[in-house]
Design an enzyme around this catalytic site. Sequence first.
Site, PDB file in Angstrom:
ATOM      1  N   HIS A 109       1.024  -1.158  -0.148  1.00 28.22           N
ATOM      2  CA  HIS A 109      -0.002   0.263   0.111  1.00 28.22           C
ATOM      3  C   HIS A 109       0.997   1.365   0.093  1.00 28.22           C
ATOM      4  CE1 HIS A 109       0.985  -0.480   4.210  1.00 28.22           C
ATOM      5  NE2 HIS A 109       0.838   0.939   4.297  1.00 28.22           N
ATOM      6  N   ASP A 111       0.606   5.025   1.917  1.00 33.88           N
ATOM      7  CA  ASP A 111      -0.368   5.486   2.877  1.00 33.88           C
ATOM      8  C   ASP A 111      -1.319   6.431   2.578  1.00 33.88           C
ATOM      9  OD1 ASP A 111       1.390   4.309   4.711  1.00 33.88           O
ATOM     10  OD2 ASP A 111       2.928   5.576   5.033  1.00 33.88           O
ATOM     11  N   HIS A 259       4.511   0.209  -0.062  1.00 33.65           N
ATOM     12  CA  HIS A 259       5.413  -0.473   0.911  1.00 33.65           C
ATOM     13  C   HIS A 259       4.370  -1.591   1.272  1.00 33.65           C
ATOM     14  CE1 HIS A 259       3.793   2.874   3.294  1.00 33.65           C
ATOM     15  NE2 HIS A 259       3.674   2.056   4.029  1.00 33.65           N
ATOM     16  N   ARG A 276       5.316   6.341  13.469  1.00 33.55           N
ATOM     17  CA  ARG A 276       5.217   7.010  12.135  1.00 33.55           C
ATOM     18  C   ARG A 276       4.660   8.378  12.280  1.00 33.55           C
ATOM     19  NH1 ARG A 276       1.322   4.239   7.903  1.00 33.55           N
ATOM     20  NH2 ARG A 276       0.116   6.045   8.061  1.00 33.55           N
TER      21      ARG A 276
HETATM   22  C1  SIN Z   1       3.339   1.404   7.600  1.00 29.84           C
HETATM   23  O1  SIN Z   1       2.671   0.734   6.906  1.00 29.84           O
HETATM   24  O2  SIN Z   1       3.503   2.547   7.521  1.00 29.84           O
HETATM   25  C2  SIN Z   1       4.137   0.323   8.568  1.00 29.84           C
HETATM   26  C3  SIN Z   1       5.086  -0.411   7.644  1.00 29.84           C
HETATM   27  C4  SIN Z   1       5.702  -1.332   8.830  1.00 29.84           C
HETATM   28  O3  SIN Z   1       4.986  -1.834   9.904  1.00 29.84           O
HETATM   29  O4  SIN Z   1       6.548  -1.873   8.442  1.00 29.84           O
END
Ligand code: SIN
Length: 322
Positions: A109, A111, A259, A276
């Site tokens: 995805h 973000d 990601h 984050r």
């Molecule tokens: C995310 O999707 O921002 C987190 C990625 C992760 O937990 O590695």
Amino acid sequence: MSNNHIEVKPVSGFTGAEISGVDLSRPLSDDVVKEIRQALLKWKVVFFRDQNLDHAAQIAFTARFGDVTYAHPHEDEPIEGFSEILTIDRSRFEKRNGLRRSSYESRWHTDVTAALNPPAGSILRAVNVPSIGGDTTWTNLVAAYEGLSAPLRALADGLKAEHRFNAGLQFPSNSKLAQRIAINPLVSIHPVVRVHPETGERALFVNPGFTSRILDVSPQESELLLELFFKQITKPAYTARFRWNNGDVAFWDNRATAHLAPQDIDHIDVERVLYRTTITGDIPVGPDGFRSQPVEGELFGVEVPSALKDKLGKLEAEPALA
Ligand code: SIN
């Protein structure tokens, strides 16, 4: 560590670079911020090893690159005093949502693309990561676009797609997670190809996490086109996988990457905690000038989303630290 110049070492042919020579907990000069931005625009995700950031320092670092958003459109229990920070903690996720998963979104995805203005960038800081498993993988959506044949690029250039939370639902509709999403539903129409506002590059701006359908084509055509585009963006050639240690920081251009949260720890008993922050994004524009359109929900930015305000009582988003 000196803060005068950074060193940039690519980690793969298309995607990702490790940056050294900078201490992110200290005030950064404008030149260093510019060098980091240039590396980010080129490599789409950059990694800083062994940093020493706390919540305030992470927010301050993020603020050097733009306005820091509220934690997340569905975060109704933000960290007190740090409402910009989204906690990524599998135990917390499990307790809050009753689902055993390593992350909020465990498919490829980008973000918050369900919002009309998805974040421009995201910064993730590892605090307690497992000694085995738990890697994150990124892909370069510009390389994925450029890797398509010319006729397919021309087709993609004119397409639009719907993005929504819950696309391809992977959890029960009566789960707490589904209820949280229902409180602040976000649905937007974005161009399938997004022109990057800083580089002018074209990115294949679709992702399995949020892209629900292609507009103006039949359901079968939509499904097959998405399958093709999703296969394209997740080709190993365009990806880089990052092995976390506590203290590491990843910073990605959310306009040019997707990601994948870890897939290998849901069956083992390990803690995994990261934090984050995200940078307020602009409204995507396609090669033909099509500007994304809202279907449901509001812009995602510094303010607490209005749908959450009642629940959060008097909490107001703090202005980003300078
Ligand atoms: C995310 O999707 O921002 C987190 C990625 C992760 O937990 O590695």
